[in-house]
Design a protein around this motif. Structure first.
Motif, PDB file in Angstrom:
ATOM      1  N   ALA A   1       0.831  -1.206   0.000  1.00 35.92           N
ATOM      2  CA  ALA A   1       0.000   0.000   0.000  1.00 35.92           C
ATOM      3  C   ALA A   1       0.861   1.249   0.000  1.00 35.92           C
ATOM      4  N   GLN A   2       1.950   1.247   0.762  1.00 36.36           N
ATOM      5  CA  GLN A   2       2.851   2.398   0.782  1.00 36.36           C
ATOM      6  C   GLN A   2       3.461   2.633  -0.596  1.00 36.36           C
ATOM      7  N   GLN A   3       3.826   1.552  -1.267  1.00 35.80           N
ATOM      8  CA  GLN A   3       4.390   1.689  -2.608  1.00 35.80           C
ATOM      9  C   GLN A   3       3.376   2.319  -3.557  1.00 35.80           C
ATOM     10  N   ARG A   4       2.131   1.867  -3.485  1.00 36.80           N
ATOM     11  CA  ARG A   4       1.109   2.438  -4.362  1.00 36.80           C
ATOM     12  C   ARG A   4       0.881   3.919  -4.052  1.00 36.80           C
ATOM     13  N   ILE A   5       0.925   4.281  -2.782  1.00 37.50           N
ATOM     14  CA  ILE A   5       0.745   5.686  -2.398  1.00 37.50           C
ATOM     15  C   ILE A   5       1.881   6.537  -2.973  1.00 37.50           C
ATOM     16  N   LYS A   6       3.117   6.062  -2.847  1.00 33.68           N
ATOM     17  CA  LYS A   6       4.242   6.795  -3.445  1.00 33.68           C
ATOM     18  C   LYS A   6       4.047   6.977  -4.941  1.00 33.68           C
ATOM     19  N   GLN A   7       3.659   5.914  -5.608  1.00 34.07           N
ATOM     20  CA  GLN A   7       3.477   6.000  -7.058  1.00 34.07           C
ATOM     21  C   GLN A   7       2.385   6.997  -7.421  1.00 34.07           C
ATOM     22  N   LEU A   8       1.280   6.986  -6.679  1.00 34.35           N
ATOM     23  CA  LEU A   8       0.188   7.917  -6.969  1.00 34.35           C
ATOM     24  C   LEU A   8       0.629   9.366  -6.796  1.00 34.35           C
ATOM     25  N   VAL A   9       1.307   9.657  -5.712  1.00 33.93           N
ATOM     26  CA  VAL A   9       1.710  11.034  -5.430  1.00 33.93           C
ATOM     27  C   VAL A   9       2.738  11.522  -6.432  1.00 33.93           C
ATOM     28  N   HIS A  10       3.744  10.708  -6.717  1.00 36.65           N
ATOM     29  CA  HIS A  10       4.811  11.154  -7.613  1.00 36.65           C
ATOM     30  C   HIS A  10       4.332  11.290  -9.057  1.00 36.65           C
ATOM     31  N   ALA A  11       3.323  10.518  -9.434  1.00 34.05           N
ATOM     32  CA  ALA A  11       2.846  10.572 -10.817  1.00 34.05           C
ATOM     33  C   ALA A  11       1.724  11.578 -11.024  1.00 34.05           C
ATOM     34  N   ALA A  12       1.183  12.122  -9.934  1.00 30.71           N
ATOM     35  CA  ALA A  12      -0.042  12.922 -10.042  1.00 30.71           C
ATOM     36  C   ALA A  12       0.108  14.125 -10.958  1.00 30.71           C
ATOM     37  N   ARG A  13       1.208  14.843 -10.854  1.00 31.98           N
ATOM     38  CA  ARG A  13       1.345  16.076 -11.629  1.00 31.98           C
ATOM     39  C   ARG A  13       1.639  15.815 -13.094  1.00 31.98           C
ATOM     40  N   GLY A  14       1.980  14.593 -13.432  1.00 34.17           N
ATOM     41  CA  GLY A  14       2.203  14.267 -14.833  1.00 34.17           C
ATOM     42  C   GLY A  14       0.964  13.726 -15.522  1.00 34.17           C
ATOM     43  N   ARG A  15      -0.148  13.676 -14.788  1.00 31.85           N
ATOM     44  CA  ARG A  15      -1.379  13.115 -15.332  1.00 31.85           C
ATOM     45  C   ARG A  15      -2.483  14.164 -15.345  1.00 31.85           C
ATOM     46  N   GLY A  16      -3.458  13.933 -16.210  1.00 28.02           N
ATOM     47  CA  GLY A  16      -4.692  14.682 -16.134  1.00 28.02           C
ATOM     48  C   GLY A  16      -5.519  14.202 -14.959  1.00 28.02           C
ATOM     49  N   HIS A  17      -6.565  14.978 -14.617  1.00 25.33           N
ATOM     50  CA  HIS A  17      -7.386  14.655 -13.454  1.00 25.33           C
ATOM     51  C   HIS A  17      -8.021  13.276 -13.593  1.00 25.33           C
ATOM     52  N   ARG A  18      -8.598  12.979 -14.746  1.00 27.40           N
ATOM     53  CA  ARG A  18      -9.266  11.693 -14.930  1.00 27.40           C
ATOM     54  C   ARG A  18      -8.275  10.547 -14.864  1.00 27.40           C
ATOM     55  N   ALA A  19      -7.090  10.737 -15.435  1.00 29.88           N
ATOM     56  CA  ALA A  19      -6.083   9.675 -15.401  1.00 29.88           C
ATOM     57  C   ALA A  19      -5.650   9.391 -13.971  1.00 29.88           C
ATOM     58  N   GLN A  20      -5.543  10.440 -13.137  1.00 28.73           N
ATOM     59  CA  GLN A  20      -5.174  10.226 -11.740  1.00 28.73           C
ATOM     60  C   GLN A  20      -6.291   9.505 -10.990  1.00 28.73           C
ATOM     61  N   LEU A  21      -7.532   9.860 -11.276  1.00 31.65           N
ATOM     62  CA  LEU A  21      -8.649   9.145 -10.653  1.00 31.65           C
ATOM     63  C   LEU A  21      -8.648   7.672 -11.047  1.00 31.65           C
ATOM     64  N   ASP A  22      -8.365   7.392 -12.305  1.00 28.93           N
ATOM     65  CA  ASP A  22      -8.294   6.000 -12.754  1.00 28.93           C
ATOM     66  C   ASP A  22      -7.163   5.253 -12.055  1.00 28.93           C
ATOM     67  N   ALA A  23      -6.025   5.938 -11.871  1.00 30.72           N
ATOM     68  CA  ALA A  23      -4.898   5.312 -11.176  1.00 30.72           C
ATOM     69  C   ALA A  23      -5.249   5.041  -9.718  1.00 30.72           C
ATOM     70  N   GLU A  24      -5.961   5.979  -9.085  1.00 30.67           N
ATOM     71  CA  GLU A  24      -6.408   5.751  -7.714  1.00 30.67           C
ATOM     72  C   GLU A  24      -7.354   4.549  -7.639  1.00 30.67           C
ATOM     73  N   ARG A  25      -8.260   4.456  -8.600  1.00 35.11           N
ATOM     74  CA  ARG A  25      -9.189   3.324  -8.635  1.00 35.11           C
ATOM     75  C   ARG A  25      -8.436   2.001  -8.698  1.00 35.11           C
ATOM     76  N   ASP A  26      -7.482   1.928  -9.628  1.00 37.59           N
ATOM     77  CA  ASP A  26      -6.755   0.669  -9.830  1.00 37.59           C
ATOM     78  C   ASP A  26      -5.931   0.317  -8.599  1.00 37.59           C
ATOM     79  N   ALA A  27      -5.303   1.329  -7.979  1.00 37.83           N
ATOM     80  CA  ALA A  27      -4.495   1.070  -6.793  1.00 37.83           C
ATOM     81  C   ALA A  27      -5.371   0.630  -5.623  1.00 37.83           C
ATOM     82  N   PHE A  28      -6.533   1.257  -5.480  1.00 46.07           N
ATOM     83  CA  PHE A  28      -7.437   0.898  -4.381  1.00 46.07           C
ATOM     84  C   PHE A  28      -7.931  -0.538  -4.528  1.00 46.07           C
TER      85      PHE A  28
END
Length: 256
Positions: A202-229
């Motif tokens: 879970a910690q690894q997924r959180i790091k990936q989400l935070v570090h990748a957030a600014r390189g993604r559009g809003h919808r892409a980040q939501l999709d990444a959150e969905r998949d990680a969850f």
């Protein structure tokens, strides 16, 4: 220097006679340590510190002066090796905590910013001093500041090149925790030990989400959150974490 303390790996930049100045020979070693640690199921967190009174005084200006007489491609390769180290810290699945005493200057400041979390002594000093010798940043310093701060604050640190106190950076959100002078390492180790008991996947997924957030559009980040969850929910860590919460006990997360 590398030392295991239970589930925490302590890495120390050690050249105290030169304020732990950066040197090209350090970069591949540091990269290897972080990559190896990420593949070690027995580790849960990493602390990076400097040997003695300072975290890291940045680059060696005598070496840079000599480099000016050599082909530019050599310096490009050196910086690529430094940036491999910064990328290895970001890609590492473990939380990486910087423990800063004394000075974190130039590339040393960039390396601290490359960590996930920063604990600083109250009297620690940070400076992006590149501009004062006619240089621009390396080690990801401009990227980290631009991501974390409004442009005006990032440009103040980079264009002025003046010393920033640990209290100022704490107020800006760059430093997570302040410690009494001489206690930054102990504070960082205690925090890392607690993080090391957490759910690693879970910690690894959180790091990936935070570090990748600014390189993604809003919808892409939501999709990444969905998949990680979803991946987390159906994994063994969530099974233990939810059961422990409902049973009102402390969770014991399974090994990766």
């Amino acid at each position: 220097m590398s030392e295991r303390r239970g589930r925490v790996l302590l890495l120390t930049i050690s050249q105290p006679e030169a304020r732990n100045a950066l040197h090209p020979s350090l970069y591949p070693q540091a990269t290897k340590h972080f990559r190896d640690a990420g593949a070690d199921d027995g580790l849960g967190a990493i602390v990076l510190c400097g040997d003695g009174a300072h975290f890291c005084g940045g680059g060696d200006l005598r070496r840079l002066q000599q480099q000016r007489g050599q082909p530019a491609e050599g310096q490009r390769q050196i910086l690529d090796a430094l940036h491999d180290w910064i990328e290895a810290m970001r890609a590492c699945p473990l939380p990486v905590v910087a423990a800063v005493e004394g000075a974190a200057a130039g590339g040393g400041f960039s390396v601290a910013l490359g960590c996930d979390l920063i604990v600083a002594a109250e009297d620690a000093r940070f400076v992006m001093s590149y501009v004062r010798i006619g240089l621009s940043p390396d080690g990801g310093g401009s990227d980290a500041l631009a991501r974390a701060l409004p442009p005006q604050a990032a440009l103040e640190l980079l264009l002025d090149g003046d010393v920033a106190t640990a209290q100022r950076l704490h107020a800006l959100g760059l430093v997570n925790r302040l410690a009494p002078p001489g206690q930054a390492l102990a504070t960082a180790l205690a925090w890392a030990e607690r993080l090391a008991q957490g759910p690693r996947a879970a910690q690894q997924r959180i790091k990936q989400l935070v570090h990748a957030a600014r390189g993604r559009g809003h919808r892409a980040q939501l999709d990444a959150e969905r998949d990680a969850f979803v991946a987390s929910l159906y994994g063994p860590e969530a099974g233990e974490g939810i059961a422990a919460f409902l049973d009102k006990r402390k969770p014991t997360y399974p090994a990766p």
